[in-house]
Design an enzyme around this catalytic site. Structure first.
Site, PDB file in Angstrom:
ATOM      1  N   ASP A  44       0.845  -1.204   0.000  1.00  0.00           N
ATOM      2  CA  ASP A  44       0.000   0.000   0.000  1.00  0.00           C
ATOM      3  C   ASP A  44       0.880   1.253   0.000  1.00  0.00           C
ATOM      4  O   ASP A  44       0.362   2.379  -0.025  1.00  0.00           O
ATOM      5  CB  ASP A  44      -1.021  -0.006   1.143  1.00  0.00           C
ATOM      6  CG  ASP A  44      -0.386   0.043   2.511  1.00  0.00           C
ATOM      7  OD1 ASP A  44       0.839  -0.132   2.608  1.00  0.00           O
ATOM      8  OD2 ASP A  44      -1.120   0.256   3.508  1.00  0.00           O
ATOM      9  N   GLU A 182       9.284  -4.026  10.358  1.00  0.00           N
ATOM     10  CA  GLU A 182       9.643  -2.712   9.789  1.00  0.00           C
ATOM     11  C   GLU A 182      10.061  -1.734  10.890  1.00  0.00           C
ATOM     12  O   GLU A 182       9.411  -1.622  11.938  1.00  0.00           O
ATOM     13  CB  GLU A 182       8.444  -2.122   9.013  1.00  0.00           C
ATOM     14  CG  GLU A 182       8.766  -0.725   8.464  1.00  0.00           C
ATOM     15  CD  GLU A 182       7.791  -0.217   7.400  1.00  0.00           C
ATOM     16  OE1 GLU A 182       6.859  -0.948   7.025  1.00  0.00           O
ATOM     17  OE2 GLU A 182       7.995   0.932   6.961  1.00  0.00           O
TER      18      GLU A 182
HETATM   19  O1  KIV Z   1       3.533  -1.018   1.590  1.00  0.00           O
HETATM   20  C1  KIV Z   1       4.644  -1.533   1.472  1.00  0.00           C
HETATM   21  O2  KIV Z   1       5.336  -1.401   0.452  1.00  0.00           O
HETATM   22  C2  KIV Z   1       5.138  -2.318   2.603  1.00  0.00           C
HETATM   23  C3  KIV Z   1       6.563  -2.725   2.581  1.00  0.00           C
HETATM   24  C4  KIV Z   1       7.427  -1.567   2.747  1.00  0.00           C
HETATM   25  C5  KIV Z   1       6.860  -3.803   3.558  1.00  0.00           C
HETATM   26  O3  KIV Z   1       4.420  -2.590   3.501  1.00  0.00           O
END
Ligand code: KIV
Length: 269
Positions: A44, A182
């Site tokens: 997202d 993260e």
């Molecule tokens: O939305 C995204 O790209 C993510 C990644 C950074 C893990 O959640």
């Protein structure tokens, strides 16, 4: 060319082979990435790097389904995960199942990813009970930006570190097949990675995860608004694109493009 499945990802952790994940949002990039990585995530992050929103909160299920299906058409081998956008899974486990189902049925995803730990236990359990693989996501969870008070590294204090470990274990116990970590200190990511049997995939979580993920626009130097410490740019494509477009504009203005090589004629020579 062997298709990658959840079983391969599980085996990779057991064998100590690192998992490579990258985000993609369209057909063309998915086709390039497919033979090179293990997992493609339609994140997202779409909201910030493609749509230019300040946060990921405005991303909708329609956005996710549309972009996931574009990526699915360009991908043959890599395992395809689609993010569940803000408020597509938080309201109730039933609503979460419906939306997860759409990402598989209409988007062509093979798994969904959702943010949250202990509080998402029932939701993850419900989705996985429908045989939809779930990738968890704990630590700095961008959909919680307003609760966190900004994009801040999580789990530095003793209590927060303990809570993070509980979150990771809850995600595993609920049946998730893997877990994104993260924005947490490397030592905490290492402890979590050693404590859970499912593969951890880090972003801003140091080197001791079972795999790593980067947002494609960051990795390729296409998103220049800001650069967090964890981002390594493996290419600087923005200036390359700028040069190409400058050259196109110059040739159009000078009447040099299109030349005869790029023009159709009544009779081709
Ligand atoms: O939305 C995204 O790209 C993510 C990644 C950074 C893990 O959640």
């Amino acid at each position: 060319m062997k298709k990658i499945t959840v079983l391969d990802l599980k085996r990779m952790k057991a064998e100590g082979k690192r998992i490579v994940m990258i985000t993609a949002y369209d057909y063309a990039f998915a086709k390039i990435f497919d033979p090179l990585v293990d997992v493609i995530l339609v994140g997202d992050s779409l909201g910030t790097v493609v749509y230019g929103y300040e946060t990921t909160l405005p991303v909708t299920m329609d956005d996710m389904v549309r972009h996931t299906s574009a990526v699915a058409r360009g991908r043959k081998r890599a395992f395809l995960v689609a993010d569940m956008p803000f408020m597509s899974f938080q309201v109730s486990p039933e609503k979460a199942v419906e939306n997860a189902c759409l990402l598989l049925k209409e988007g062509g995803a093979e798994a969904v990813k959702l943010e949250g730990g202990v509080t998402m236990f029932e939701t993850i359990r419900k989705i996985t009970s429908c045989d939809i693989p779930v990738m968890g996501h704990v630590g700095l969870t961008p959909q919680s930006i307003h609760r966190m008070g900004g994009y801040r590294i999580q789990g530095r204090e003793k209590e927060a570190r303990k809570r993070l470990l509980e979150d990771a274990k809850a995600v595993e116990e609920a049946g998730a097949f893997s877990l994104v970590l993260e924005g947490i200190p490397s030592e905490v990511a290492e402890e979590i990675t050693e404590s859970v049997s499912i593969p951890t995939i880090g972003i801003g979580a140091g080197p001791y995860c079972d795999g790593q993920v980067l947002v494609m626009h960051d990795l390729l130097g296409l998103f220049l608004d800001f650069k967090p410490k964890f981002v390594k740019r493996y290419a600087e494509l923005a200036p390359v694109v700028e040069e190409a477009v400058k050259e196109f504009a110059r040739e159009v203005r000078e009447g040099k493009f299109p030349d005869s090589e790029h023009t159709f004629f009544l009779e081709e020579k």
